[in-house]
Design a protein around this motif. Structure first.
Motif, short mmCIF file in Angstrom:
data_model
loop_
_atom_site.label_atom_id
_atom_site.label_comp_id
_atom_site.label_asym_id
_atom_site.label_seq_id
_atom_site.Cartn_x
_atom_site.Cartn_y
_atom_site.Cartn_z
N THR A 73 0.83 -1.20 0.00
CA THR A 73 0.00 0.00 0.00
C THR A 73 0.87 1.25 0.00
O THR A 73 2.09 1.20 0.22
N LYS A 74 0.23 2.38 -0.21
CA LYS A 74 0.97 3.65 -0.21
C LYS A 74 1.51 4.00 1.17
O LYS A 74 2.40 4.85 1.29
N LYS A 78 1.41 -4.60 3.66
CA LYS A 78 1.24 -5.71 2.73
C LYS A 78 0.19 -6.67 3.25
O LYS A 78 -0.06 -6.74 4.46
N ILE A 301 -5.80 -4.69 -1.70
CA ILE A 301 -5.93 -3.45 -0.94
C ILE A 301 -6.67 -3.71 0.37
O ILE A 301 -6.23 -3.28 1.44
N THR A 305 -5.14 -3.42 4.41
CA THR A 305 -5.62 -2.28 5.19
C THR A 305 -5.63 -2.63 6.67
O THR A 305 -6.30 -3.58 7.08
N GLN A 314 -8.43 3.55 2.60
CA GLN A 314 -7.78 3.77 1.31
C GLN A 314 -8.80 3.93 0.19
O GLN A 314 -9.85 3.27 0.20
N TYR A 316 -9.56 2.93 -3.52
CA TYR A 316 -9.13 1.80 -4.32
C TYR A 316 -8.71 2.22 -5.73
O TYR A 316 -8.14 1.42 -6.47
N TYR A 319 -4.28 3.04 -7.69
CA TYR A 319 -3.24 2.11 -7.25
C TYR A 319 -2.50 1.56 -8.46
O TYR A 319 -3.11 1.09 -9.41
N ASN A 374 -14.00 1.19 -1.38
CA ASN A 374 -13.45 1.59 -0.09
C ASN A 374 -14.55 1.67 0.98
O ASN A 374 -14.35 1.23 2.12
#
Length: 501
Positions: A73-74, A78, A301, A305, A314, A316, A319, A374
């Motif tokens: 993720t940003k 993981k 995603i 989270t 997040q 979605y 990405y 999301n």
């Protein structure tokens, strides 16, 4: 010796306030017809390396796990685990995939009195006097075991096969009849026990014989046995009727799990969208390449989270995944798919540099169902979190009384989730509400000021105790709550105006 002190004072130690019920892990679950997964069970891996070890380097399971666990993720998080659940799509006999064995035939030729016990369905037989001395290869060893099994009565035994799988390095067994049948192996009670020696004990994969399951059956049974996942898909290609069956099941789960799947061609997109449009929780992604899995991006995603940390929710969309080839690169196709609510991995460009990312993070369903991935994922977490704290309240306290004290206890438990929801961003504070939203809040709550609270604090909660009639005709009491909250909407488009004076 003295009289025990506990005869006079006996103090028992307990840990109060412990959590017996845990929150679900919202990872991915892939339903698969691979017989390496035992029927009625699942295999959970925590890395691509584990999938490689279990399924092999050429497997689609390993390829999917590589994509899944490579996702970050940003915020640098993981996915932690991925389930592979067995879908018995055709009647299957009982099977054994033996443990991998490095031995040569010489490990067996010195045995002339081998024995083990095998159970197939209702029949259990001890096979003894197994003589491996004539064997000149591991295939011969397998043939000798097979001959002893086939000497028993019943088609499950007489039509069974045992082979040496040189690729895996294992002795594999397939029963003779594809019916519901339990399989079990134990060591023999006479002679030389060989069940472990041939790899049919520790490390073996035993799968019971099973009749074919429908999509609804496997999803219902799997979720009932283990609901520790947030979204799912099927690895084998399904027919549209089967995809629709999975969508109907997902819609009926009412925002407890998402179905993130694929359509492989643009020409099929309209047909799929028409068939699935009214089923909530279903996300369809254009996925034209069999070796790439853009439909897994929403699953990844959600799995990555961490709702326990601040601002963890997040969007979605936007990405990027370097391993995915963009399938949409024109305004015409983008507009076509956006109108159909179909997701895709698309590419634009700025200053000659291509920018590819997942778009647009939407779901099918009626207007009463979350349309953004999301928001859907956040509601899965919130619903689960409320359920966990309330169940822990029931399990941890002597009672939750049907009075103001009980209401206070439940409200305090729910407030802990609400505070976490504000902290992680599931509950949006200070978002302006439309006139329609204000009217809906007033209608649902019966409180003309509720919308103001939702707009400024993010939520409104009402909890009451009411009597109800139990199945035995007795009067019981239940808590009924209404929770209205401002969902996490995201910005996905900028429409600007430059004014030059």
């Amino acid at each position: 010796m003295t009289i025990s002190f506990t005869q006079y004072i006996n103090i028992t130690s307990i840990v109060g306030g412990s959590s017996a019920v845990q929150n679900r892990r919202l990872g991915g679950r892939l339903y698969d017809n691979n017989p390496l997964i035992p029927a009625g069970s699942l295999v959970t891996v925590t890395s691509a390396a584990e999938a490689l070890s279990y399924f092999g380097s050429a497997s689609v399971e390993y390829a999917r796990a590589q994509t899944y666990f490579a996702f970050i993720t940003k915020s640098g998080r993981k996915p932690s685990a991925l389930d592979f659940a067995r879908w018995v799509d055709a009647d299957s006999p009982p099977t054994i995939y033996g443990a991998r064995l490095p031995q040569s035939v010489s490990a067996y030729t010195g045995i002339a009195d081998g024995s083990f016990t095998l159970t197939l369905g209702a029949d259990t037989n001890t096979l003894s006097g197994i003589d491996f001395s004539p064997a000149s290869s591991l295939s011969d060893v397998a043939a000798i075991i097979q001959s002893f099994i086939r000497a028993e009565s019943g088609v499950q035994w007489t039509a069974a096969t045992v082979t040496w799988n040189a690729t895996r390095g294992s002795f594999d067994f397939v029963g003779g009849d594809a019916v519901n049948a339990v399989i079990a192996v134990t060591e023999g009670t006479t002679g030389t026990p060989i069940a472990g020696l041939i790899g049919w004990l520790s490390g073996a994969i035993l799968s019971n014989g099973s009749l074919a399951e429908s999509i609804t059956d496997v999803l219902t049974t799997s979720y009932s046995a283990n609901n520790n996942f947030g979204s799912f898909d099927f690895i084998p290609d399904l027919t549209l009727d089967q995809v629709t069956e999975a969508a109907v099941w997902t819609d009926g789960m009412n925002v407890r799990v998402g179905y993130f799947t694929r359509v492989t061609t643009v020409s099929d997109a309209q047909t799929y969208a028409a068939a699935l449009s009214e089923y909530g929780g279903v996300g369809l992604t254009l996925s034209p390449l069999s070796t790439q899995f853009p439909e897994q991006i929403p699953m990844q995603i959600l799995a990555a989270t961490d709702y326990t940390v601040e601002n963890s929710v997040q969007d979605y969309m936007f990405y990027q995944a370097n391993s995915i080839t963009p399938s949409v690169g024109t305004d015409t196709l983008k507009n076509q798919l956006d109108t159909l609510s179909i997701n895709y991995y698309g590419v634009t460009q700025q200053a000659g540099r291509q920018l590819a990312f997942f778009q647009t993070g939407v779901l099918f369903g009626p207007v009463t169902s979350p349309s953004d991935m999301n928001v859907f994922g956040n509601e899965i977490w919130l619903k689960d979190a409320f359920g966990v704290v309330l169940m822990n309240l029931f399990l941890g306290l002597p009672e939750v009384p049907a009075n103001t004290e009980g209401l206070s206890q439940s409200l305090a438990a729910m407030q802990s989730v609400i505070d976490q929801g504000v902290n992680n961003g599931v509950i949006s504070v200070g978002k302006d509400l439309t006139a329609e939203q204000k009217a809906a809040i007033t209608l649902i709550s019966g409180d003309p000021n509720a919308w103001y609270q939702v707009q400024n604090t993010g939520y409104w909660l009402k909890l009451v105790i009411v009597p109800y009639t139990a199945p035995n005709g007795k009067t019981k009491y239940k808590e009924v709550y209404t929770f209205i909250y401002s969902k996490d909407d995201t910005v996905q488009f900028v429409d600007g105006e430059d004014v030059l004076i």
